[in-house]
Motif scaffolding. Structure first.
Motif, mmCIF file in Angstrom:
data_model
loop_
_atom_site.group_PDB
_atom_site.id
_atom_site.type_symbol
_atom_site.label_atom_id
_atom_site.label_comp_id
_atom_site.label_asym_id
_atom_site.label_seq_id
_atom_site.Cartn_x
_atom_site.Cartn_y
_atom_site.Cartn_z
ATOM 1 N N LYS A 101 67.807 60.389 -51.334
ATOM 2 C CA LYS A 101 68.332 59.027 -50.656
ATOM 3 C C LYS A 101 67.557 58.196 -51.303
ATOM 4 N N GLU B 14 74.103 53.799 -45.673
ATOM 5 C CA GLU B 14 73.709 53.013 -44.577
ATOM 6 C C GLU B 14 72.846 51.987 -44.757
ATOM 7 N N GLU B 15 73.105 51.383 -43.726
ATOM 8 C CA GLU B 15 72.933 49.614 -43.316
ATOM 9 C C GLU B 15 73.908 48.701 -44.615
ATOM 10 N N GLU C 53 68.664 53.051 -37.697
ATOM 11 C CA GLU C 53 66.671 52.675 -37.228
ATOM 12 C C GLU C 53 66.503 51.822 -36.697
ATOM 13 N N ASN D 54 70.270 48.845 -46.668
ATOM 14 C CA ASN D 54 69.303 47.802 -45.900
ATOM 15 C C ASN D 54 70.146 46.204 -45.650
ATOM 16 N N HIS E 224 65.232 58.652 -38.778
ATOM 17 C CA HIS E 224 64.190 58.333 -39.772
ATOM 18 C C HIS E 224 63.155 58.801 -39.739
ATOM 19 N N HIS F 32 67.331 53.835 -52.627
ATOM 20 C CA HIS F 32 67.308 52.420 -51.711
ATOM 21 C C HIS F 32 67.940 51.550 -52.498
ATOM 22 N N ASP G 21 70.628 53.890 -49.232
ATOM 23 C CA ASP G 21 70.605 53.165 -48.402
ATOM 24 C C ASP G 21 70.064 51.686 -48.863
#
Ligand SMILES: [Mg+2]
Length: 367
Positions: A169, A220-221, A247, A196, A297, A171, A194
């Motif tokens: 994964k 993700e998010e 999460e 964020n 998470h 970020h 991800d």
């Protein structure tokens, strides 16, 4: 059995993560040079001790005060085996102070410690109390920090791949960084993304179209704020990329809202943030009803990680566990809980499976 003492133990373990200090970055507005964890130790009059983990990192000063000064005094003398009624009672009594955030983080760590005690009392690992394990080892995904520089991203993806991880994964939030990761990983390694919560709905849809050629297993998010479930639902439908979130949700009620909005394909409850084992069990059951996959998470290495492993082994048909891709100077469980060839072996000790190494705690404990 009676609860006699509840203590918080903060440990700060120096780490590197395959990038310079600037690249390892400021998360939550603070530079990290140590991996900080807040543990909760619950003692009983029968000599059984349970360990939990409370989220964590920048918010530790707040969660620590809540455990020490609010939650602990409410639990001394309580039967640690009456977990459901105790946790429901605490949620009810504390609800005016927060239905998420540090109040629920504190309860999460306590809940884990109580389940640890329940397992130790029964002489069984936690998974046994949840119906038994479906596997002896779990696929782990390497959860990389944000490096930004595509060359550094590629180097760390290659490092994770060479260690045997089949799931990685990122970020990252730029197309060049994701492209570099895909090239380094090759076509057969699953790459998750991800971001964020950086984008508006329109930005997220536009970025998804640019990112789709690199075949992300999930996004993700993607939008700000994380509670914008309607936008998540639109992104899923418009882009065809599976959406992951959760999460930042706490208690079963918030997970119900998230799933009922048809906002996600993958739900990501965080054991040290959302209520611990007691709430996790409910999330797994609810996710089955909504046909949503649970991938927790677990960006930690203490009891929070063990909880994710024990519950996934018992309650998931396709377990996948987040492994924080840090090179830590020491590990709370030594070599007992470290992925080998991208898989984490389920520890078979009683309760959560193993206790933190007292030597590591002594060396890295923060006053
Ligand atoms: Mg995340």
């Amino acid at each position: 059995m009676k609860t006699t003492k509840i203590e918080t133990v903060e440990v700060r373990i120096p780490y590197t993560a395959g990038g310079s200090a600037a690249e390892t970055g400021a998360w939550g507005g603070k530079e990290w040079s140590t991996a900080d964890a807040l543990l909760v130790k619950v003692s009983t009059d029968q000599g059984i001790t349970g360990w939990g983990e409370v989220f964590g990192y920048n918010v530790i000063p707040a969660t620590r005060v809540i455990v020490d000064e609010i939650v602990a005094p409410m639990c001394i003398g309580a039967d640690p085996g009456e977990i459901e009624s105790l946790m429901t009672d605490l949620q009810h009594k504390l609800h005016i102070f927060g239905r998420g955030g540090p109040i629920i983080y504190a309860l999460s760590g306590l809940d884990m410690a109580l389940w640890d005690i329940a397992g130790k009392k029964a002489g069984q690992p936690l998974h046994h109390l949840l119906g038994g394990k479906r596997c002896d080892e779990l696929d782990a995904y390497a959860s990389l920090i944000r490096y930004t520089d595509p060359d550094v991203v590629a180097a760390n993806v290659a490092r994770a791949r060479d260690l045997g991880f089949r799931h990685i994964k990122l970020h990252e939030i730029t197309v060049p960084a994701v492209a570099a990761a895909r090239e380094a990983a090759g076509p057969d390694v699953s790459i998750m993304l991800d971001v964020n919560c950086p984008w508006t709905l329109d930005e997220a849809v536009a970025m998804s179209k640019q990112l789709r050629p690199y075949n992300p297993a999930w996004l993700e998010e993607p939008v700000w704020p994380p509670e914008d479930h309607a936008s998540l639902a639109i992104i899923r439908k418009r882009t065809g990329i599976p959406v992951a979130a959760g999460e930042n949700a706490a208690t079963i009620e918030q997970f119900r809202t998230l799933m009922a909005a048809e906002a996600i394909d993958i739900v990501q409850p965080s054991p040290a943030k959302m209520g611990g084992v007691s709430e996790l069990r409910k999330v797994f059951a609810l996710a089955k009803e909504f046909d949503v996959r649970v991938v927790q998470h677990s960006f930690y290495e203490g009891p929070g990680l063990l909880t994710a492993m024990q519950t996934s082994a018992a309650l998931s048909l396709d377990p996948l566990v987040e492994w924080r891709f840090f090179d830590c100077e020491a590990r709370l469980y030594g070599s007992n809980v470290v992925p080998v060839d991208g898989k984490l072996r389920l520890p078979e000790g009683q309760g959560l499976g193993c206790d933190p190494d007292p030597g590591v705690i002594e060396r890295y404990r923060s006053a």
